[in-house]
Enzyme design. Structure first.
Site, PDB file in Angstrom:
ATOM      1  N   TYR A 158      30.049  38.965  28.195  1.00 52.00           N
ATOM      2  CA  TYR A 158      30.075  40.080  29.149  1.00 52.00           C
ATOM      3  C   TYR A 158      29.751  41.338  28.341  1.00 52.00           C
ATOM      4  CZ  TYR A 158      32.399  37.292  32.794  1.00 52.00           C
ATOM      5  OH  TYR A 158      32.708  36.364  33.754  1.00 52.00           O
ATOM      6  N   TYR A 209      41.736  35.989  34.520  1.00 51.46           N
ATOM      7  CA  TYR A 209      40.449  35.293  34.441  1.00 51.46           C
ATOM      8  C   TYR A 209      40.669  33.781  34.488  1.00 51.46           C
ATOM      9  CZ  TYR A 209      35.553  34.604  33.122  1.00 51.46           C
ATOM     10  OH  TYR A 209      34.221  34.248  33.126  1.00 51.46           O
ATOM     11  N   HIS A 217      35.639  26.000  28.249  1.00 47.52           N
ATOM     12  CA  HIS A 217      35.561  27.180  27.387  1.00 47.52           C
ATOM     13  C   HIS A 217      36.953  27.730  27.132  1.00 47.52           C
ATOM     14  CE1 HIS A 217      31.069  28.390  28.099  1.00 47.52           C
ATOM     15  NE2 HIS A 217      31.206  27.152  27.654  1.00 47.52           N
ATOM     16  N   LYS A 242      35.576  35.156  40.544  1.00 47.54           N
ATOM     17  CA  LYS A 242      36.747  34.805  41.350  1.00 47.54           C
ATOM     18  C   LYS A 242      36.439  34.174  42.711  1.00 47.54           C
ATOM     19  CE  LYS A 242      39.844  35.451  38.615  1.00 47.54           C
ATOM     20  NZ  LYS A 242      39.978  34.167  37.992  1.00 47.54           N
ATOM     21  N   PRO A 260      31.029  39.781  41.800  1.00 46.88           N
ATOM     22  CA  PRO A 260      31.082  38.554  40.994  1.00 46.88           C
ATOM     23  C   PRO A 260      31.708  38.699  39.609  1.00 46.88           C
ATOM     24  CG  PRO A 260      28.824  39.361  41.181  1.00 46.88           C
ATOM     25  CD  PRO A 260      29.643  40.199  42.092  1.00 46.88           C
TER      26      PRO A 260
END
Ligand code: FAD
Ligand code: DHB
Length: 396
Positions: A206, A389, A77, A303, A299
Site C-alpha cells: 500500500y 485488517y 500472507h 472489507k 476498497p
C-alpha cells in the site's frame, strides 16, 4: 400470460458472494432456499473484484466445508507493506494480533460456492428479469420474476434475503419513511489492472505517493493485480498500458533500495468509483438485507466481501433459528448486530482511504505522512490497523 406459483422458506435475491454463501449456510442448517440472479453464472464467476480474505472469512468458509481449494491454492500472507517515498515498512499481523489474511480471488470463492449450491441440488435461477418484491410487511412475502425461458413466476416465502448488491431492487423496496441513508463520497477513483506477470512483491504494498495512491496486490504466483488512484471523472481511454505501468513504477518506488516492478501483459482494466454508504435498518418486515445491498465501503483495506460474508454468517443463524426452531431473538437482533461490524469496517475503510490517498493541500499530506510513520513505528498503532485488517470476530 399466466404465472407459475411456488413456495419456499427463503428467497435469496442475488448470487454474489453474499447470496451464494447464505444459500450454502442455510442448506447446512437444513433450510431450503431459491436463489435468483439477473446475470449468467459465467458472468458472475468472471467478475474480477475482491482478492483478500480476512481470517474470520477463511474460518467461516472452512467451517462450511468450502475452504479446501482456498487452503490448497490460496496464498496466506502474514501482513502488508506500507510505503511512502524512500520508505517501506512491513506490518506483521501474525506477530501483532495472531491472525493472517489469505489471497484468494472473489472469482474463486464464487466458483466454490456455485459448485456447493449445485451439489446441494437446490433451485437457482440465473438470467432472470423483472424481479420485484411484495408483501414484505406481511407473513407471506413474495418475489415475482421472469425466468430465463420467459416464464413469469411468483415465489411465496417466509423470508426474503436481499443480497442483490448496491444496484439491486431489495433496498429500494424498503419505504423511505423507515430507511435512513448514510453516505460519503471521495474525489477520486481506483484504476485497477489484472496482469499476466508474477507479482514483484511477496505481500501487498500500500503506497502513499505525491502523485497519488498505488497498491500492488496479486491473485497467484503468476498473476498480479494493481491499482492506481485517479480522478473521479477520469476515463480509462486516457490510460494506455504504458502510462499505467509508468505511473505504477513511480508510485510503487521502482529503483528504490534495489526493488523493481516487473510489468507484463494487461488482461483486464477498469476504473472503479469509491463511496461509503450505509442503509439502516438492515431489516424491514420479512426482508433482510446483506452485503453491498445494505452497505458499500471504499476498497482500501479490502472489507467489502468480508463484510458480506460476516452479514450472512449472522443471517443464516438468525433465519435457521427462526424458521426451523421458532426462536426469533437473533432475527430481531440481526440489523443491530450486523450494523455494529458494518460501522466498524466503514470507519476502518474510510480511515485507510484518507490516510493513503493524495488529496487536499500540502498540510494534509504532512498529516498523512505523520500518521503513516506512527502506524509503522508504534506497535499499538500497527496492532490497531492489523486487528481491523485481519478481521474482527463475526459477531463483533
Ligand atoms: P455483489 O457481489 O454485488 O452481488 C450482488 C448480485 O446481485 C450480483 O451478482 C448482481 O448481478 C445481482 N443482482 C443485481 N440485481 C439483481 C436483481 N434484480 N435480481 C437478482 N439479482 C440481482 N472486497 C473485499 O472484501 N476485498 C477486496 O479485496 C475487494 N476488492 C474489490 C475490488 C474491486 C475492483 C471491487 C469492485 C470490489 C472489491 N471489493 C472487495 C468489494 C466486494 O467485491 C463486494 O463488497 C462484494 O462483491 C459484495 O458482495 P455482494 O454479494 O453483497 O454483492
Ligand atoms: C485488493 C483489493 C483491495 O481493495 C485491497 O485493499 C487489497 C487488495 C485486490 O483486489 O487484490
Amino acid at each position: 400470460m399466466s404465472t407459475v406459483s411456488d413456495s419456499v422458506p427463503v428467497v435469496i435475491i442475488g448470487a454474489g458472494p453474499a447470496g451464494l454463501l447464505l444459500a450454502h449456510l442455510l442448506d447446512l442448517e437444513g433450510v431450503e432456499s431459491v436463489l435468483l440472479e439477473v446475470r449468467s453464472a459465467e458472468y458472475v464467476m468472471g467478475r474480477i473484484r475482491a482478492g483478500v480474505l480476512e481470517s474470520s472469512t477463511v474460518e467461516l468458509l472452512d467451517g462450511a466445508g468450502v475452504g479446501d481449494r482456498l487452503r490448497r491454492e490460496g496464498m496466506e500472507h502474514r501482513g502488508i507493506h506500507l510505503q511512502w517515498p524512500e520508505e517501506r515498512h512491513h506490518l506483521d499481523f501474525v506477530d501483532l494480533v495472531g491472525r493472517s489474511v489469505w489471497i484468494y480471488g472473489q472469482t474463486e470463492v464464487t466458483k466454490d460456492l456455485m459448485q456447493a449450491r449445485e451439489a446441494a441440488g437446490q433451485e437457482s435461477h440465473y438470467e432472470v428479469s423483472s424481479v420485484s418484491l411484495h408483501g414484505l410487511e406481511s407473513d407471506r412475502p413474495s418475489v415475482r420474476f421472469v425466468d430465463s425461458d420467459g416464464v413469469r413466476r411468483e415465489i411465496v416465502a417466509r423470508a426474503v434475503a436481499g443480497c442483490d448488491g448496491f444496484h439491486g431492487p431489495s433496498r429500494p423496496a424498503i419505504p423511505d419513511r423507515v430507511q435512513q441513508i448514510w453516505e460519503h463520497g471521495y474525489p477520486y477513483s481506483w484504476l485497477g489492472i489484472l496482469a499476466d506477470v508474477a507479482p514483484s512483491t511477496d505481500e501487498l504494498i500500500y503506497a502513499w505517493h505525491p502523485d497519488g495512491f498505488a497498491l500492488h496486490s496479486m491473485r497467484s504466483d503468476a498473476v498480479s493485480r494493481l491499482y492506481l488512484q485517479v480522478d473521479a471523472d477520469d476515463d480509462i481511454a486516457n490510460w494506455s498500458d504504458d502510462r499505467i505501468w509508468t505511473a505504477l513504477a513511480t508510485r510503487l518506488g521502482d529503483g528504490q533500495h534495489g526493488w523493481h516492478l516487473t510489468p507484463g501483459p494487461v488482461l483486464d482494466k477498469g476504473i472503479l468509483p469509491m463511496r461509503s454508504f450505509v442503509a439502516t435498518p438492515m431489516r424491514h418486515g420479512r426482508l433482510f438485507l446483506a452485503g453491498d445491498a445494505a452497505h458499500v465501503v471504499p476498497p482500501t483495506g479490502a472489507k467489502g466481501l468480508n463484510l458480506a460474508a460476516a452479514d450472512v454468517a449472522l443471517l443464516s443463524r438468525a433465519l435457521a433459528e427462526w424458521l426451523r426452531d421458532g426462536r426469533t431473538e437473533l432475527a430481531d437482533a440481526y440489523s443491530d448486530t450486523a450494523l455494529r461490524r458494518v460501522w466498524r469496517c466503514t470507519h476502518f475503510s474510510w480511515w485507510m482511504t484518507n490516510m493513503l490517498h493524495r488529496q487536499g493541500d500540502d498540510f494534509d499530506a504532512q498529516l498523512q505522512l505523520a500518521q503513516l510513520r506512527w502506524v509503522a513505528r508504534s506497535d499499538a498503532a500497527a496492532a490497531a490497523l492489523a486487528e481491523n485488517y485481519a478481521g474482527l470476530p463475526i459477531g463483533y
